[in-house]
Each structure stands twice: as structure tokens, then as C-alpha cells.
Design a protein around this motif. Structure first.
Motif, short mmCIF file in Angstrom:
data_model
loop_
_atom_site.label_atom_id
_atom_site.label_comp_id
_atom_site.label_asym_id
_atom_site.label_seq_id
_atom_site.Cartn_x
_atom_site.Cartn_y
_atom_site.Cartn_z
N UNK A 110 68.35 145.25 -2.28
CA UNK A 110 69.77 144.94 -2.16
C UNK A 110 70.31 144.55 -3.53
N UNK A 111 71.62 144.62 -3.68
CA UNK A 111 72.27 144.15 -4.92
C UNK A 111 72.79 142.72 -4.77
N UNK A 112 72.60 142.14 -3.59
CA UNK A 112 73.20 140.83 -3.31
C UNK A 112 72.14 139.86 -2.80
N UNK A 113 72.00 138.75 -3.48
CA UNK A 113 70.95 137.78 -3.17
C UNK A 113 71.15 137.17 -1.80
N UNK A 114 70.02 136.84 -1.19
CA UNK A 114 70.03 136.15 0.10
C UNK A 114 68.69 135.43 0.24
N UNK A 129 66.68 141.82 -5.55
CA UNK A 129 67.89 142.28 -6.23
C UNK A 129 67.61 142.96 -7.56
N UNK A 130 66.35 143.02 -8.00
CA UNK A 130 66.07 143.56 -9.32
C UNK A 130 65.29 144.86 -9.30
N UNK A 135 60.37 145.13 -6.37
CA UNK A 135 60.04 145.06 -4.95
C UNK A 135 58.59 145.47 -4.71
N UNK A 136 58.14 146.53 -5.39
CA UNK A 136 56.76 146.97 -5.22
C UNK A 136 55.78 145.94 -5.75
#
Length: 215
Positions: A110-114, A129-130, A135-136
């Protein structure tokens, strides 16, 4: 090192992994449900969503194999929900109810933190977000030596293919034409990226084709 795998990725004969106009009423895109009818019929998927029975045979064997030795998942944001842009709140918790079918750490691009979201059954959603490499890296650390599975959607699989990060790709080819939607292979030269077809098996409702990256 653990493998990065795509399993049971349903694809139309004209190369679409989802239909057009994905939204809350059409999470798979218009017409996209037809791509997954092979999986919905299997014992593995019936059990996953609280049902009973389900088919056995070749389709079931491949559906079940897709969950073997998986220690973490990676999902594109659309695979988590229909919301676009910043998260308005934390109310949306995925398409699957209180107990998603993953049961391991799951990393959402995602481009938006949560903040991380802990669900029943062992699934913890982490929102990254990066980018795909981060993510991997996080998924492999969480997987504890087991494999990481990409759960889609089509754009996410394309990004990891383009980066030559996917080790094995299992496509479930369905005898349907969508005409429009999310194209998996558009502008991708898989041979130049180092992929080759290693196996193709006809199932009851889909043809199962396997690609592997050759280093």
C-alpha cells in the motif's frame, strides 16, 4: 533460501487475471468469478470458507499443494479491500470476515500507512509502504525458512515477475474469455526474464501450467 511462489492463480484464455471494474460488489472484477470456479469447487476451498464436502481429484491436489510450506503471504492492496487512497479509518478488515484463510503473517502492499491488524486464526496483516522488495524481505523474515506466497492481484504478480523475484508460478487456465480486465502478461517478455514452462496438467475445471525462473 525460501522460495517466492504464486499458486492457483486463475487466468482466462485471453490472459486476464481479473475482470474490469473491480469494486465492493465485484471484488474479482465483472465476470472475474468465472476464473475461480475451479477452485471454489475443491475440498480445500470449501473447507477454507467454512463449507463441507468439495471435489477431489487433480484440481483439489493442486489447490491443497498451494498451501504446503507457506510461512507468509504478500497481497496487493486490492486483495485486501476495495478502499482507494488514504485509509478513512480502521473499520475495513479484509474480504474474509474475522478469520481470513491465511493463518500466517500477511504483508499488504500500500502507499498509505496503517497499524498491523491481528485477526483470528493466526493471520496478522502488516501494511508495507516501501515497495515490493521491502515486503518480500519482511515476509521472508516472518516465514522462518518456509516459502512466501503471493496471493495477487494481477498487478502485484506482474511487478514481482518484472523484477525476476518469483521462483515458481502456478497458473490455473480456465476455458473462458473475459475480453477486458487485468492482463497478466501485457508487455512482459517472460523468456527474456528467465522463465520457462516446466509442466502442464489438465484438471477437471482448469489446466494447471507451471513456470519456473531459471538462473
Amino acid at each position: 533460501m525460501s522460495k517466492l511462489r504464486v499458486q492457483s492463480f486463475a487466468l482466462s484464455l485471453d490472459g486476464y487475471g481479473a475482470g474490469p471494474n473491480q469494486d465492493l460488489d465485484h471484488p474479482l472484477g465483472v465476470g472475474g468469478r468465472a476464473l475461480h470456479e475451479w477452485a471454489f469447487a475443491t475440498r480445500t476451498f470449501q473447507k477454507m470458507f467454512g463449507g463441507h464436502g468439495g471435489s477431489t481429484g487433480i484440481d483439489e491436489d493442486f489447490a491443497a499443494a498451494g498451501f504446503a510450506n507457506i510461512g507468509a503471504w504478500i497481497l496487493g492492496r486490492n486483495m485486501f479491500g476495495p478502499i482507494r487512497g488514504p485509509w478513512p479509518d480502521d473499520q475495513w478488515k479484509g474480504w474474509w470476515g474475522e478469520e481470513p484463510p491465511y493463518h500466517v503473517p500477511t504483508f499488504v502492499l500500500t502507499h498509505h500507512a496503517r497499524a498491523p491488524l491481528t485477526m483470528k486464526g493466526g493471520t496478522v496483516f502488516h501494511f508495507v509502504t516501501d515497495g515490493i522488495h521491502a515486503a518480500l524481505e519482511q515476509a521472508r523474515a516472518a516465514a522462518g525458512g518456509r516459502d512466501v506466497r503471493i496471493g495477487g492481484g494481477t498487478a502485484t504478480v506482474r511487478q514481482y515477475l518484472q523484477a525476476r523475484l518469483i521462483d515458481e508460478l502456478h497458473l490455473a487456465l480456465r476455458p473462458v474469455l473475459l475480453g477486458r480486465g487485468e492482463s497478466l502478461f501485457r508487455d512482459l517478455d517472460l523468456r527474456a526474464l528467465g522463465y520457462q514452462c516446466t509442466k502442464s496438467v489438465a484438471g477437471e475445471r482448469a489446466t494447471h501450467t507451471f513456470l519456473q525462473r531459471v538462473d
